[in-house]
Design a protein around this motif. Structure first.
Motif, PDB file in Angstrom:
ATOM      1  N   ASP A   1      33.002 -14.720  12.817  1.00 12.73           N
ATOM      2  CA  ASP A   1      31.983 -15.641  13.314  1.00 12.73           C
ATOM      3  C   ASP A   1      31.337 -16.415  12.166  1.00 12.73           C
ATOM      4  OD1 ASP A   1      32.372 -14.912  15.957  1.00 12.73           O
ATOM      5  OD2 ASP A   1      30.921 -13.273  15.831  1.00 12.73           O
ATOM      6  N   PRO A   2      31.011 -17.680  12.409  1.00  6.63           N
ATOM      7  CA  PRO A   2      30.459 -18.486  11.319  1.00  6.63           C
ATOM      8  C   PRO A   2      28.964 -18.269  11.098  1.00  6.63           C
ATOM      9  CG  PRO A   2      30.695 -19.823  13.286  1.00  6.63           C
ATOM     10  CD  PRO A   2      31.263 -18.470  13.614  1.00  6.63           C
ATOM     11  N   VAL A   3      28.566 -18.366   9.829  1.00  5.66           N
ATOM     12  CA  VAL A   3      27.157 -18.498   9.474  1.00  5.66           C
ATOM     13  C   VAL A   3      26.781 -19.944   9.729  1.00  5.66           C
ATOM     14  CG1 VAL A   3      25.532 -18.554   7.539  1.00  5.66           C
ATOM     15  CG2 VAL A   3      27.166 -16.700   7.722  1.00  5.66           C
TER      16      VAL A   3
ATOM     17  N   ARG B   1      30.562 -15.377   8.570  1.00  3.18           N
ATOM     18  CA  ARG B   1      29.433 -14.478   8.390  1.00  3.18           C
ATOM     19  C   ARG B   1      29.725 -13.398   7.356  1.00  3.18           C
ATOM     20  NH1 ARG B   1      25.279 -14.683  11.097  1.00  3.18           N
ATOM     21  NH2 ARG B   1      26.179 -15.705  12.885  1.00  3.18           N
ATOM     22  N   GLY B   2      30.914 -12.904   7.314  1.00  2.03           N
ATOM     23  CA  GLY B   2      31.240 -11.836   6.377  1.00  2.03           C
ATOM     24  C   GLY B   2      30.834 -10.484   6.941  1.00  2.03           C
ATOM     25  N   CYS B   3      31.024  -9.463   6.129  1.00  2.00           N
ATOM     26  CA  CYS B   3      30.787  -8.105   6.615  1.00  2.00           C
ATOM     27  C   CYS B   3      29.331  -7.687   6.530  1.00  2.00           C
ATOM     28  CB  CYS B   3      31.653  -7.109   5.839  1.00  2.00           C
ATOM     29  SG  CYS B   3      31.216  -6.997   4.099  1.00  2.00           S
TER      30      CYS B   3
ATOM     31  N   PRO C   1      31.759 -14.313  -0.795  1.00  4.39           N
ATOM     32  CA  PRO C   1      31.569 -15.607  -0.137  1.00  4.39           C
ATOM     33  C   PRO C   1      32.916 -16.311   0.051  1.00  4.39           C
ATOM     34  CG  PRO C   1      29.988 -15.327  -1.917  1.00  4.39           C
ATOM     35  CD  PRO C   1      30.976 -14.194  -2.026  1.00  4.39           C
ATOM     36  N   THR C   2      33.140 -16.775   1.268  1.00  4.64           N
ATOM     37  CA  THR C   2      34.393 -17.432   1.621  1.00  4.64           C
ATOM     38  C   THR C   2      34.072 -18.716   2.374  1.00  4.64           C
ATOM     39  OG1 THR C   2      35.489 -15.302   1.800  1.00  4.64           O
ATOM     40  CG2 THR C   2      36.571 -17.150   2.876  1.00  4.64           C
ATOM     41  N   TYR C   3      34.877 -19.750   2.142  1.00  5.07           N
ATOM     42  CA  TYR C   3      34.681 -21.043   2.793  1.00  5.07           C
ATOM     43  C   TYR C   3      36.027 -21.580   3.254  1.00  5.07           C
ATOM     44  CZ  TYR C   3      30.279 -20.616   0.392  1.00  5.07           C
ATOM     45  OH  TYR C   3      29.072 -20.142  -0.053  1.00  5.07           O
TER      46      TYR C   3
END
Length: 177
Positions: A110-112, A129-131, A138-140
């Motif tokens: 899910d996106p931030v 969102r990440g874990c 951080p990933t994009y």
């Protein structure tokens, strides 16, 4: 006769340019890399929605693609996957980007946020969102269109930021543009 030969040669050159794989994306300083050519079957196999992507690629007249995966330990990034996917028309590239945006959460989470890119056409920046743990990297995902090419970058690293990821995207855009 000579004129006909010149016309045929020029026509064949245009056909080759229209069907040739795009050149691989540029290297990322400080990281090792590997390059591969992408066809519709390999792209569809990697997707969560195999059939849906296959239809998008077929209807969008996907021609070919190239990918450079860069990996290692650098100051900002430890993994960057950059792709250039060529379609028969700009509309085909736009359809692919719509599909990608709609399916990004299935692959990345899910996106931030999802925000406009600010250059190219139909572009967006997707930040998952990440874990939520302290070691989350951080990933994009950045995607946009340049003519009939759909360009994407997935960039991850402990010091990755929207600004550094966009800088990678601008570099790829300038190379393809």
């Amino acid at each position: 006769m000579r004129r006909l030969a010149c016309v045929l040669t020029a026509s064949l050159g245009l056909v080759h340019a229209a069907t040739a794989a795009p050149p691989p994306p540029p290297t990322v300083p400080g990281l090792e890399s590997r390059v591969r050519q992408l066809d519709a079957a390999s792209l569809a196999r990697e997707a969560v929605d195999h059939q849906g992507l296959r239809i998008v690629l077929e209807q969008g007249r996907f021609v070919s693609g190239s990918e450079r995966e860069s990996f290692g330990r650098a100051a900002i990034f430890n993994l960057v996957t950059a792709r250039v996917l060529r379609f028969g028309t700009a509309g085909g590239a736009t359809s692919y980007l719509r599909w990608l945006r709609g399916h990004a959460a299935a692959s990345l989470g899910d996106p931030v946020s999802i925000s406009p890119l600010g250059f190219g056409a139909d572009g967006f920046v997707f930040r998952p969102r990440g874990c939520g743990c302290h070691t989350g990297t951080p990933t994009y995902l950045i995607a946009w269109r340049r003519g009939r090419n759909a360009l994407t970058i997935v960039a991850a690293g402990a010091r990755a930021t929207p600004k550094t990821a966009r800088a990678l995207a601008r570099g790829l855009d300038q190379t393809v543009g």
